[in-house]
Write a protein that holds these residues in place. Structure first.
Motif, short mmCIF file in Angstrom:
data_model
loop_
_atom_site.label_atom_id
_atom_site.label_comp_id
_atom_site.label_asym_id
_atom_site.label_seq_id
_atom_site.Cartn_x
_atom_site.Cartn_y
_atom_site.Cartn_z
N LEU A 32 7.11 -9.77 -16.14
CA LEU A 32 7.90 -10.23 -16.57
C LEU A 32 6.49 -11.38 -16.95
O LEU A 32 5.97 -12.20 -16.76
CB LEU A 32 9.03 -11.28 -15.70
N ILE A 33 6.98 -11.64 -18.64
CA ILE A 33 5.69 -13.01 -19.28
C ILE A 33 5.93 -14.58 -17.89
O ILE A 33 7.08 -14.24 -17.38
CB ILE A 33 6.22 -13.76 -20.34
N GLY A 34 5.02 -15.16 -17.87
CA GLY A 34 4.71 -16.22 -17.83
C GLY A 34 3.67 -17.06 -18.15
O GLY A 34 3.41 -16.80 -18.77
N ASN A 35 3.10 -18.21 -16.78
CA ASN A 35 2.28 -18.72 -17.12
C ASN A 35 1.04 -18.85 -16.00
O ASN A 35 0.30 -19.72 -16.01
CB ASN A 35 2.56 -20.24 -17.36
N GLU A 36 1.29 -17.54 -15.58
CA GLU A 36 0.17 -17.20 -13.83
C GLU A 36 -1.08 -17.07 -14.66
O GLU A 36 -1.57 -17.10 -15.79
CB GLU A 36 0.98 -15.89 -13.80
N LEU A 37 -2.27 -17.30 -13.33
CA LEU A 37 -3.37 -17.84 -13.46
C LEU A 37 -4.36 -17.22 -12.51
O LEU A 37 -5.04 -18.71 -11.84
CB LEU A 37 -3.77 -18.85 -13.99
N PRO A 38 -4.17 -16.10 -12.00
CA PRO A 38 -4.42 -15.67 -10.86
C PRO A 38 -5.92 -15.56 -10.77
O PRO A 38 -6.42 -15.37 -9.84
CB PRO A 38 -3.65 -13.86 -10.95
N CYS A 39 -6.65 -15.45 -12.17
CA CYS A 39 -7.88 -15.63 -12.09
C CYS A 39 -9.08 -16.24 -13.53
O CYS A 39 -9.16 -15.85 -14.21
CB CYS A 39 -8.86 -14.08 -12.77
N GLY A 40 -7.95 -17.38 -13.36
CA GLY A 40 -8.67 -18.48 -14.74
C GLY A 40 -7.83 -18.44 -15.49
O GLY A 40 -7.06 -17.59 -15.82
N GLY A 41 -8.36 -19.20 -16.80
CA GLY A 41 -7.38 -20.31 -18.39
C GLY A 41 -6.66 -20.50 -17.95
O GLY A 41 -6.29 -21.43 -17.42
N SER A 42 -6.00 -20.58 -19.27
CA SER A 42 -4.88 -21.42 -19.62
C SER A 42 -3.28 -21.01 -20.20
O SER A 42 -3.96 -19.72 -20.78
CB SER A 42 -5.51 -22.82 -19.83
N SER A 43 -2.66 -21.92 -20.00
CA SER A 43 -1.44 -21.29 -20.69
C SER A 43 -0.28 -22.69 -20.72
O SER A 43 -0.04 -22.89 -19.67
CB SER A 43 -0.59 -19.99 -19.61
N SER A 44 0.61 -22.82 -21.45
CA SER A 44 1.14 -23.72 -22.05
C SER A 44 2.25 -23.11 -22.49
O SER A 44 3.51 -23.95 -22.72
CB SER A 44 0.48 -24.47 -23.63
N GLY A 45 2.88 -22.11 -22.11
CA GLY A 45 4.05 -21.46 -22.33
C GLY A 45 4.51 -19.73 -21.85
O GLY A 45 2.90 -19.10 -21.91
N ALA A 46 5.41 -19.73 -21.59
CA ALA A 46 5.55 -17.95 -20.86
C ALA A 46 5.72 -17.37 -22.19
O ALA A 46 6.01 -17.33 -22.85
CB ALA A 46 7.07 -17.64 -20.13
#
Length: 399
Positions: free
Chosen positions: A243-257
């Motif tokens: 499913l779309i998400g904001n997960e960061l298992p190995c770095g990076g960034s996310s501002s919305g799913a």
């Protein structure tokens, strides 16, 4: 830190000695990890530094999938992305063999990987995986075709938002190989057939990679509720990945799913400029996250929706049935209401158009039209109930 023993480069792989054959299983495992990390940094480190715009890299993760008798190993290795950028990690499959001089490690996308995988025991690398790796590598040596043969990573006939136009795997990095999507039921589906692999498995998320026979691979980042398919499992176009998400298992960034979709050719990210995916041709511009997609005379910009028309395993143009206030649309034996009804098709169905003809007028969803489409089934449907992105014919005239 690398083990103190000497290392020797043979071909594209790195051999890292770890002492006498009586070394413990624990030390053997440690030395395997050191050898994989050294190879990953040597072969992919410069690419990761360029993508992440940094001189220093986090220590690569090493995640074996299968091993045999401390002599063979197959798995994934990943360089985590910095948390300061909208980035996805750099990942690779590896196969390793232990010999008199230590571990020989090969990464996917190379001749050495194909050869070593082929030599590996079948319970380490399956025959089906060996065949896939060989086909993918062989196809990747040819110039890429503009039509990737892949669909977009959600249900065919459904529109999602292009939240971020073409950009680098790490934001502004080149090439612009990645696009961000969200919408619908949020279910991310495989863009094409192949085999699935997960790397940097953390907190119920991972970077998911599907390797396809046609020389391409696709990666999917930020997802949650991942598929429970094991590494190396076969997938088809439309197989559920997460499913779309904001997960960061190995770095990076996310501002919305969303899902961060990336396109690779062999072992390298490839620009999506002028590449056709899901029936749309994507175009990059000088700035990341801008760009747009075209299909015929239709243009979709960042922040707008586009329908997934699937892969090009069938070369016919497609359309999505829009029945308006009705649940189904009649299919007929010819291009007019005076022809017999032979079947119906549901609202939202994806149809493939063989050719078009002018016939009887129909008051459709978008007004009156005399354009009719003959489908690959041989049945006819009024263009007034088919969304193709244009009022003009999308297929040649019928004979």
């Amino acid at each position: 830190m690398l083990a103190a023993a000497a290392s020797v480069v043979l071909g594209t792989g790195l051999l890292l000695g770890f002492g006498p054959a009586t070394a413990s299983a624990e030390s053997t495992s440690d030395d395997l990890a050191d050898a994989v990390r050294a190879t990953m940094l040597e072969q992919r480190g410069d690419t990761a530094r360029e993508q992440f715009s940094t001189r220093s890299l986090a220590e690569p993760l090493v995640e074996p999938i299968t091993t045999e008798d401390d002599a063979w190993a197959f798995g994934t290795t990943t360089i985590p992305a910095p948390s300061t950028a909208h980035a996805a990690p750099e990942t690779a499959l590896f196969v390793a063999e232990h010999g008199p001089q230590g571990w020989r490690v090969e990464l996917d996308g190379t001749d050495g990987f194909v050869d070593l995988a082929d030599a590996a025991p079948d319970d380490v690398v399956s025959d089906e995986e060996k065949e896939l790796f060989a086909k993918n590598h062989e196809a990747a040596q040819d110039a890429p075709l503009a039509d990737t043969g892949l669909g977009l990573p959600w249900q065919e006939g459904v529109a999602w938002w292009m939240g971020g136009g073409p950009h680098g795997n790490s934001g502004s990095s080149r090439p612009y190989s990645s696009i961000d999507f969200n919408g619908g039921n949020g279910q991310v589906l495989s863009a094409g057939p192949g085999r699935v692999y997960k790397s940097c498995v953390r907190g119920g998320s991972a970077l998911v990679k599907v390797m396809h026979e046609n020389g391409y691979s696709t990666t999917y980042y930020h997802m949650r509720r991942l598929t429970n398919l094991s590494n190396g499992s076969p997938v088809q176009t439309g197989t559920y990945l997460g499913l779309i998400g904001n997960e960061l298992p190995c770095g990076g960034s996310s501002s919305g799913a969303h899902v961060h979709l990336s396109l690779l050719r062999g072992d390298s990210h490839i620009s999506v400029d002028n590449m056709t995916i899901g029936g749309w041709t994507f175009h990059t511009v000088s700035r990341p996250y801008q760009g747009y997609a075209t299909r015929g005379n239709v243009r979709v910009d960042r922040g707008e929706r586009l329908t997934n028309y699937g892969g090009s395993d069938n070369s016919l143009p497609t359309g999505t049935v829009d029945s308006g206030e009705y649940s189904r649309v009649n299919l007929r034996t010819g291009p007019g209401l005076d022809h017999d009804i032979v079947d119906t098709v549901a609202d939202g169905a994806l149809v493939r158009i063989e050719c078009t003809a002018r016939g009887g007028d129909v008051d459709g969803v978008w007004g009156t039209t005399d354009l009719w489409n003959r489908l690959d089934t041989g049945n006819w449907i009024s263009d007034g109930f088919v969304y193709t992105g244009t009022n003009d014919p999308v297929a040649p005239a019928c004979d």
